[in-house]
Design a protein around this motif. Sequence first.
Motif, PDB file in Angstrom:
ATOM      1  N   PRO A 253     -16.823   2.566  -1.799  1.00  0.00           N
ATOM      2  CA  PRO A 253     -16.831   1.895  -3.216  1.00  0.00           C
ATOM      3  C   PRO A 253     -16.430   0.695  -3.217  1.00  0.00           C
ATOM      4  CG  PRO A 253     -14.924   3.286  -2.947  1.00  0.00           C
ATOM      5  CD  PRO A 253     -15.795   3.453  -1.736  1.00  0.00           C
ATOM      6  N   ARG A 254     -16.647  -0.251  -4.187  1.00  0.00           N
ATOM      7  CA  ARG A 254     -16.091  -1.460  -4.409  1.00  0.00           C
ATOM      8  C   ARG A 254     -14.639  -1.627  -5.019  1.00  0.00           C
ATOM      9  NH1 ARG A 254     -20.527  -5.213  -3.622  1.00  0.00           N
ATOM     10  NH2 ARG A 254     -19.238  -7.112  -3.755  1.00  0.00           N
ATOM     11  N   THR A 255     -14.190  -0.639  -5.591  1.00  0.00           N
ATOM     12  CA  THR A 255     -13.052  -0.502  -5.943  1.00  0.00           C
ATOM     13  C   THR A 255     -12.278   0.518  -5.021  1.00  0.00           C
ATOM     14  OG1 THR A 255     -13.365  -0.815  -8.447  1.00  0.00           O
ATOM     15  CG2 THR A 255     -11.544   0.223  -7.851  1.00  0.00           C
ATOM     16  N   TRP A 256     -11.315  -0.152  -4.349  1.00  0.00           N
ATOM     17  CA  TRP A 256     -11.004   0.606  -3.072  1.00  0.00           C
ATOM     18  C   TRP A 256      -9.448   0.455  -2.725  1.00  0.00           C
ATOM     19  CZ3 TRP A 256     -12.174  -1.651   2.511  1.00  0.00           C
ATOM     20  CH2 TRP A 256     -12.728  -0.565   3.150  1.00  0.00           C
ATOM     21  N   PHE A 257      -8.931   1.586  -2.166  1.00  0.00           N
ATOM     22  CA  PHE A 257      -7.778   1.847  -1.811  1.00  0.00           C
ATOM     23  C   PHE A 257      -7.410   1.027  -0.262  1.00  0.00           C
ATOM     24  CE2 PHE A 257      -3.753   3.758  -0.027  1.00  0.00           C
ATOM     25  CZ  PHE A 257      -2.969   3.451  -0.882  1.00  0.00           C
ATOM     26  N   GLY A 258      -8.542   1.313   0.406  1.00  0.00           N
ATOM     27  CA  GLY A 258      -8.656   1.080   1.915  1.00  0.00           C
ATOM     28  C   GLY A 258      -8.638   2.213   2.755  1.00  0.00           C
ATOM     29  N   GLU A 259      -8.465   1.912   4.016  1.00  0.00           N
ATOM     30  CA  GLU A 259      -8.761   3.142   5.047  1.00  0.00           C
ATOM     31  C   GLU A 259      -7.906   3.111   6.057  1.00  0.00           C
ATOM     32  OE1 GLU A 259     -13.093   3.260   5.686  1.00  0.00           O
ATOM     33  OE2 GLU A 259     -12.850   1.758   7.034  1.00  0.00           O
TER      34      GLU A 259
ATOM     35  N   GLN B 104       0.736  -1.311  -0.110  1.00  0.00           N
ATOM     36  CA  GLN B 104      -0.025   0.059   0.229  1.00  0.00           C
ATOM     37  C   GLN B 104       0.871   1.471   0.094  1.00  0.00           C
ATOM     38  OE1 GLN B 104      -3.188  -1.076  -1.059  1.00  0.00           O
ATOM     39  NE2 GLN B 104      -4.085   0.122   0.707  1.00  0.00           N
ATOM     40  N   ALA B 105       2.014   1.228   0.850  1.00  0.00           N
ATOM     41  CA  ALA B 105       2.692   2.411   0.729  1.00  0.00           C
ATOM     42  C   ALA B 105       3.495   2.841  -0.464  1.00  0.00           C
ATOM     43  CB  ALA B 105       3.818   2.179   2.020  1.00  0.00           C
ATOM     44  N   VAL B 106       3.905   1.841  -1.050  1.00  0.00           N
ATOM     45  CA  VAL B 106       4.626   1.971  -2.370  1.00  0.00           C
ATOM     46  C   VAL B 106       3.866   2.067  -3.741  1.00  0.00           C
ATOM     47  CG1 VAL B 106       5.187  -0.533  -2.950  1.00  0.00           C
ATOM     48  CG2 VAL B 106       6.880   1.264  -3.176  1.00  0.00           C
ATOM     49  N   ALA B 107       2.563   1.763  -3.565  1.00  0.00           N
ATOM     50  CA  ALA B 107       1.645   1.965  -4.766  1.00  0.00           C
ATOM     51  C   ALA B 107       1.841   3.189  -5.258  1.00  0.00           C
ATOM     52  CB  ALA B 107       0.308   1.610  -4.295  1.00  0.00           C
TER      53      ALA B 107
ATOM     54  N   ALA C 127      -2.934   7.217   0.811  1.00  0.00           N
ATOM     55  CA  ALA C 127      -3.940   7.483  -0.152  1.00  0.00           C
ATOM     56  C   ALA C 127      -3.756   8.638  -1.057  1.00  0.00           C
ATOM     57  CB  ALA C 127      -5.319   7.324   0.510  1.00  0.00           C
ATOM     58  N   ALA C 128      -3.489   9.762  -0.640  1.00  0.00           N
ATOM     59  CA  ALA C 128      -3.308  11.005  -1.164  1.00  0.00           C
ATOM     60  C   ALA C 128      -2.145  10.898  -2.290  1.00  0.00           C
ATOM     61  CB  ALA C 128      -3.077  12.282  -0.176  1.00  0.00           C
ATOM     62  N   ASN C 129      -1.022  10.248  -1.726  1.00  0.00           N
ATOM     63  CA  ASN C 129      -0.032  10.013  -2.538  1.00  0.00           C
ATOM     64  C   ASN C 129      -0.375   9.018  -3.716  1.00  0.00           C
ATOM     65  OD1 ASN C 129       2.035  11.088  -1.157  1.00  0.00           O
ATOM     66  ND2 ASN C 129       2.854   9.172  -0.317  1.00  0.00           N
ATOM     67  N   PHE C 130      -1.297   8.096  -3.711  1.00  0.00           N
ATOM     68  CA  PHE C 130      -1.716   7.081  -4.642  1.00  0.00           C
ATOM     69  C   PHE C 130      -2.626   8.157  -5.908  1.00  0.00           C
ATOM     70  CE2 PHE C 130      -4.867   3.874  -6.278  1.00  0.00           C
ATOM     71  CZ  PHE C 130      -3.984   3.151  -6.940  1.00  0.00           C
ATOM     72  N   GLU C 131      -3.294   8.778  -5.350  1.00  0.00           N
ATOM     73  CA  GLU C 131      -4.230   9.798  -6.060  1.00  0.00           C
ATOM     74  C   GLU C 131      -3.139  10.776  -6.863  1.00  0.00           C
ATOM     75  OE1 GLU C 131      -7.702  13.266  -6.453  1.00  0.00           O
ATOM     76  OE2 GLU C 131      -7.982  11.452  -4.824  1.00  0.00           O
ATOM     77  N   ALA C 132      -2.298  11.429  -6.179  1.00  0.00           N
ATOM     78  CA  ALA C 132      -1.298  12.439  -6.881  1.00  0.00           C
ATOM     79  C   ALA C 132      -0.619  11.710  -8.062  1.00  0.00           C
ATOM     80  CB  ALA C 132      -0.489  12.863  -5.789  1.00  0.00           C
ATOM     81  N   ALA C 133      -0.249  10.329  -7.622  1.00  0.00           N
ATOM     82  CA  ALA C 133       0.483   9.736  -8.593  1.00  0.00           C
ATOM     83  C   ALA C 133      -0.384   9.136 -10.008  1.00  0.00           C
ATOM     84  CB  ALA C 133       1.062   8.289  -8.244  1.00  0.00           C
TER      85      ALA C 133
END
Length: 505
Positions: A257-263, A209-212, A378-384
């Motif tokens: 949502p069913r497509t989910w990064f998690g929380e 998760q951290a490196v996604a 999660a914010a990193n994932f969206e930014a990338a």
Amino acid sequence: MGEKVEAAAFDLADRQAYRRKLQQCLAGLARLLEEKRFDRPKNLMGLEIELNLVGSDGLPRMMNAEVLERIASRDFQTELGMFNLEVNIAPHRLESRVLDRLGEELRTALAYADRKANEVDAGIALIGILPTLGRHHLVSGNLSDVDRYMLLNQQIVAARGEDFTLDIEGVEHLVCTSASIAPEAACTSVQLHLQVTPSRFADVWNAAQAVAAAQIAVGANSPFLFGRELWRESRIPLFLQSTDTRPPELQAQGVRPRTWFGERWIDDAYELFEENLKYFPALLPLPDDEDPLRVLDEGGVPRLAELVLHNGTVYRWNRPVYGVADGVPHLRVENRVLPAGPTVTDVIANAAFYYGVVRALASDARPVWTRMPFQTAAANFEAACRHGIEAQLEWPRPGLRGGTAKVPAVTLVRDELLPLAAAGLDAWGVEAADRDFYLGVIEERCRRRVNGASWQAATFHRALESGLDRDAALAATTQRYCELMRAGEPVHAWPVGLPAAVPTG
């Protein structure tokens, strides 16, 4: 969702019975974990790649059934759209020359599939989203004629109760609707599996998760959808929105949502399976005749078929997987972050980076997830996903002072994550020459600030500047992409733009 599913109709009693069966499966999983019944470490990894069928004109070909008939190999399967295939590479031990062996197997398989597709005027394309896909291609009539896809479409549409809205704002803005989940078929990905013991599962999942975000930053390859330039990895918002069972009211209430990064970060694998049952109603309440608790009482190993099927309809970007091989249960982390392509070398380089850095991060005495809030990951994932190779990511500062700081993704990968990936591959026992070659591909992408998405966008704009209209520019970009993909040089070495026309006469 790779399991065979027969068409069926469901009533309320079916759903209630299935919910009870899911709880029995979850109790069975808890017993397996408590009794330490899982496989010992084997350092096994697996690889699946979703593919597009493309004609010489750069347009999609809706003919996966014909192509699969010619390929005639169990390594290739249908995917959601009629222009999709999937290839599965057998599990390998992460050791020695595994990266080169994977590359050779994949090149051989794809070259064979490409030859067979050529027989019906099609070819194989490794790309996150085919730039030439139009809305008219992504309709329910172009879903593969397979029960599980038809049934899944029916159930997601019924759960949502209205058309799906696609609203993605990036370089340009796309707003449209769809009456089916067919737009999901535009998303073609690489899935990286890693078998782990229960005691290591949480560390590996948290590390993944951290490196996604870093994976996406260096590997983005999906900048176009329906003729619009959107996010650098537009697969991510597209998959979320095209499978979203929540009407706007439920979205406003915070339903997941069913497509989910998690929380949140996790402490054990059980938590993820439990969350999947707690938060997501069953889409395919198809009961199995196995009694998992009785099987356990008799000393056997249950398939947990309902849990496995339900788990396949919750689209976490790092998904927990339960499986049974040779009568022994095991757990896997399935990394679903990456797009397909651009070349086999790029795919293997992305895999080397992932397996190496996850091994290193999961073994760190001061794990990154103890130094960074989950919401930051999660914010990193969206930014990338939005910015790709140009993304800025928040990452823990080195040293004991603590805190996080924003850093260019290419700097983070080059200066911190690539050395960790090298150490991780060493820990797996991967050959040094393979380690250096494939991690060198990632390093060159960072140095030149080039990945598949940036190449596609730059070539498309060059095509527009040459006088082509938008559709012609997208087709020409796709044709050039396929040409360079088959030549096999990694994407950082691709020349930007279309080849100069050869003078005639």
